[in-house]
Design an enzyme around this catalytic site. Structure first.
Site, mmCIF file in Angstrom:
data_model
loop_
_atom_site.group_PDB
_atom_site.id
_atom_site.type_symbol
_atom_site.label_atom_id
_atom_site.label_comp_id
_atom_site.label_asym_id
_atom_site.label_seq_id
_atom_site.Cartn_x
_atom_site.Cartn_y
_atom_site.Cartn_z
ATOM 1 N N LEU A 114 -6.897 7.655 -1.425
ATOM 2 C CA LEU A 114 -6.872 6.318 -1.073
ATOM 3 C C LEU A 114 -8.006 6.179 -0.040
ATOM 4 O O LEU A 114 -7.763 7.000 0.989
ATOM 5 C CB LEU A 114 -5.674 5.697 -0.629
ATOM 6 C CG LEU A 114 -4.595 5.423 -1.851
ATOM 7 C CD1 LEU A 114 -3.297 5.235 -1.137
ATOM 8 C CD2 LEU A 114 -4.880 4.265 -2.407
ATOM 9 N N SER A 115 -8.869 5.101 -0.281
ATOM 10 C CA SER A 115 -9.771 4.834 0.808
ATOM 11 C C SER A 115 -9.118 4.236 2.029
ATOM 12 O O SER A 115 -7.998 3.530 1.702
ATOM 13 C CB SER A 115 -11.081 3.832 0.350
ATOM 14 O OG SER A 115 -11.659 4.858 -0.375
ATOM 15 N N ALA A 116 -9.745 3.960 3.145
ATOM 16 C CA ALA A 116 -9.049 3.158 4.115
ATOM 17 C C ALA A 116 -8.781 1.540 3.757
ATOM 18 O O ALA A 116 -9.853 1.174 2.986
ATOM 19 C CB ALA A 116 -9.924 3.348 5.432
ATOM 20 N N ARG A 146 0.852 -1.359 -0.250
ATOM 21 C CA ARG A 146 -0.027 0.109 0.052
ATOM 22 C C ARG A 146 0.907 1.102 0.049
ATOM 23 O O ARG A 146 0.702 2.354 -0.618
ATOM 24 C CB ARG A 146 -0.962 -0.050 1.240
ATOM 25 C CG ARG A 146 -1.795 1.152 1.179
ATOM 26 C CD ARG A 146 -2.899 0.967 2.517
ATOM 27 N NE ARG A 146 -3.525 2.292 2.841
ATOM 28 C CZ ARG A 146 -4.728 2.753 2.257
ATOM 29 N NH1 ARG A 146 -5.297 1.842 1.610
ATOM 30 N NH2 ARG A 146 -5.113 3.593 2.553
ATOM 31 N N TYR A 192 -11.530 -0.757 1.687
ATOM 32 C CA TYR A 192 -11.079 -1.912 0.317
ATOM 33 C C TYR A 192 -11.260 -3.300 0.567
ATOM 34 O O TYR A 192 -11.659 -4.053 -0.555
ATOM 35 C CB TYR A 192 -9.669 -1.481 -0.115
ATOM 36 C CG TYR A 192 -9.263 -0.377 -0.895
ATOM 37 C CD1 TYR A 192 -10.168 0.254 -2.119
ATOM 38 C CD2 TYR A 192 -8.309 0.660 -0.503
ATOM 39 C CE1 TYR A 192 -9.896 1.310 -2.692
ATOM 40 C CE2 TYR A 192 -8.160 1.972 -0.974
ATOM 41 C CZ TYR A 192 -8.848 1.888 -2.039
ATOM 42 O OH TYR A 192 -8.789 3.455 -2.613
#
Length: 427
Positions: free
Chosen positions: A104-106, A79, A110
């Site tokens: 970016l989402s948490a 990540r 995802y």
């Protein structure tokens, strides 16, 4: 007494509807702070990791990652590689991240998305608001070389960043050789302006909050039997198309996403149409040969390692398991606990009078005993540790070898052809 009675009377004279509003307001406040769904809104549902593998361990422990296929995809891509260099320290926290247009989402979000999509090799996937390409790249590891992997992103600079991250992954990551990859293609545009007559997909994900009036628009992007995952009315929602006009809807977790950006009309009143990439591009014979050769070599490597009893240990086709990582971490903590206990024992002995040696030292004998018994050990716990070290020694001693790469480099082929089979990889 009269005073108290008057005060009670004053309370009950307060309008009932206002009291009721205050009561429900307090209930809502307490729920919003205590609900287990709250952390998933902006992340923070699991503890931070020291590296990508530990973050995945934490997501598994919290049951956000539940299937082996999804776990392998998450472990394959670091990540932190999708963060700008100055923000990499925050990569392994379960939090969303934004810098300018890059977002970016948490990780917990995802994870839920990947599980809900129920991905399989050969499917077609559309990512609306594809961003950095992190999710699309993980999806591509599961779809395989004959799947379809498309993304639509509003900002051109973010697509440029996504292609940079994709190239970095292909050229430098050993994980790339453990999978057969469906490379994503990204186009610039507003996902609400996709060509009406465009084809439908097996799987669709939208990474922005969808207004209720656009729900049917999203549903129409799906084939019958397809799955759509999107934030709808503050809930991450899974919609399965069970028939031409029938749907099944399931709410997953509470989330908070920025809403979709609505299209802007042009001067003539018409919106811009976003053309998607071709659904099935005809592969060149050269590409098909590369896919076939790499697939055959992976199978050969897997068989050889299977006969040797170590199918996933030499950098073969399987992703590394999480078990040895847990074992190493527990061993490290036990070793630290032993040292702390030994030091505590020595400290207490120093506080008590003991026999002197010939040099008037009362500590030396105790320190020697602590070193021999407390740290060097002969206890059952330390014997167990030694046994675990013997069992896991092969995994810890040497870095993983990329066996597929070594196999390709050992083929009797011209150097340019070897590099082509390796996707011109730098590592």
């Amino acid at each position: 007494m009269d005073t108290n009675n008057n005060s009670y009377q004053h309370v009950f004279d307060f309008p009932f509807d206002i009291c009721l509003h205050i009561y429900w307001w307090q209930r809502q406040r307490s729920f919003s702070w205590s609900s287990p769904l709250t952390p998933a809104k902006m992340g923070g549902a699991v503890s931070a990791g020291e590296d990508n593998d530990e973050l995945i361990d934490n997501l598994k422990e919290a049951h956000y990652i539940r299937s082996e296929l999804v776990e392998q995809a998450f472990r394959a891509i670091d990540r932190a590689d999708y963060y700008l260099e100055e923000f990499r320290d925050n990569a392994y926290k379960d939090l969303a991240w934004r810098h300018g247009n890059i977002h970016l989402s948490a990780p917990c979000i995802y994870s839920e998305v990947m599980e809900a999509l129920d991905l399989q090799p050969g499917l077609s996937f559309l990512n609306l608001g594809s961003g950095t390409g992190y999710l699309s790249t993980m999806v591509g590891l599961i779809l395989g070389p004959f799947g379809v992997n498309h993304g639509v992103e509003l900002h051109a600079d973010v697509i440029e960043y996504a292609y940079q991250r994709l190239e970095f992954f292909i050229k430098t990551s050993d994980s790339f050789d453990k999978f057969e990859f469906c490379e994503p293609s990204f186009v610039v545009g507003n996902c609400l302006e996709i060509t009406p007559e465009s084809r439908q997909y097996d799987r669709v994900y939208c990474g922005a909050g969808v207004q209720k009036e656009h729900e049917d628009y999203m549903k129409n992007l799906l084939k019958v039997g397809g799955i759509l995952v999107l934030p709808l009315e503050e809930k991450l929602t899974k919609i399965t198309r069970t028939g031409y006009n029938t749907w099944e809807t399931k709410k997953i977790i509470a989330v908070s996403f920025a809403p979709l950006v609505l299209p802007k009309n042009k001067d003539n009143g018409k919106t811009k149409i976003v053309p998607l990439p071709a659904m099935f591009e005809v592969r060149t014979l050269q590409d098909l040969a590369r896919i076939s050769i790499r697939h055959t070599l992976k199978k050969t490597v897997g068989l050889q390692q299977g006969r040797g009893g170590g199918a996933a240990r030499g950098g073969g086709t399987g992703a590394p398991k999480s078990g040895p990582r847990f074992k190493r971490r527990r061993m490290h903590r036990r070793r630290m606990d032993s040292v702390l206990l030994a030091n505590k024992h020595m400290f207490l002995n120093r506080m008590l009078p003991g026999p002197m040696d010939s040099n008037n030292n009362c500590d030396a004998a105790e320190e020697e005993r602590a070193d021999e018994g407390g740290v060097g050990g002969g206890t059952a716990e330390e014997e167990e540790e030694e046994e675990e070290e013997r069992e896991g020694g092969e995994l810890r001693s040497e870095p993983t070898v990329n066996v597929l790469r070594e196999k390709i480099l050992g083929l009797p082929l011209p150097e340019p052809l070897k590099m082509y089979l390796l996707y011109y990889r730098e590592k």
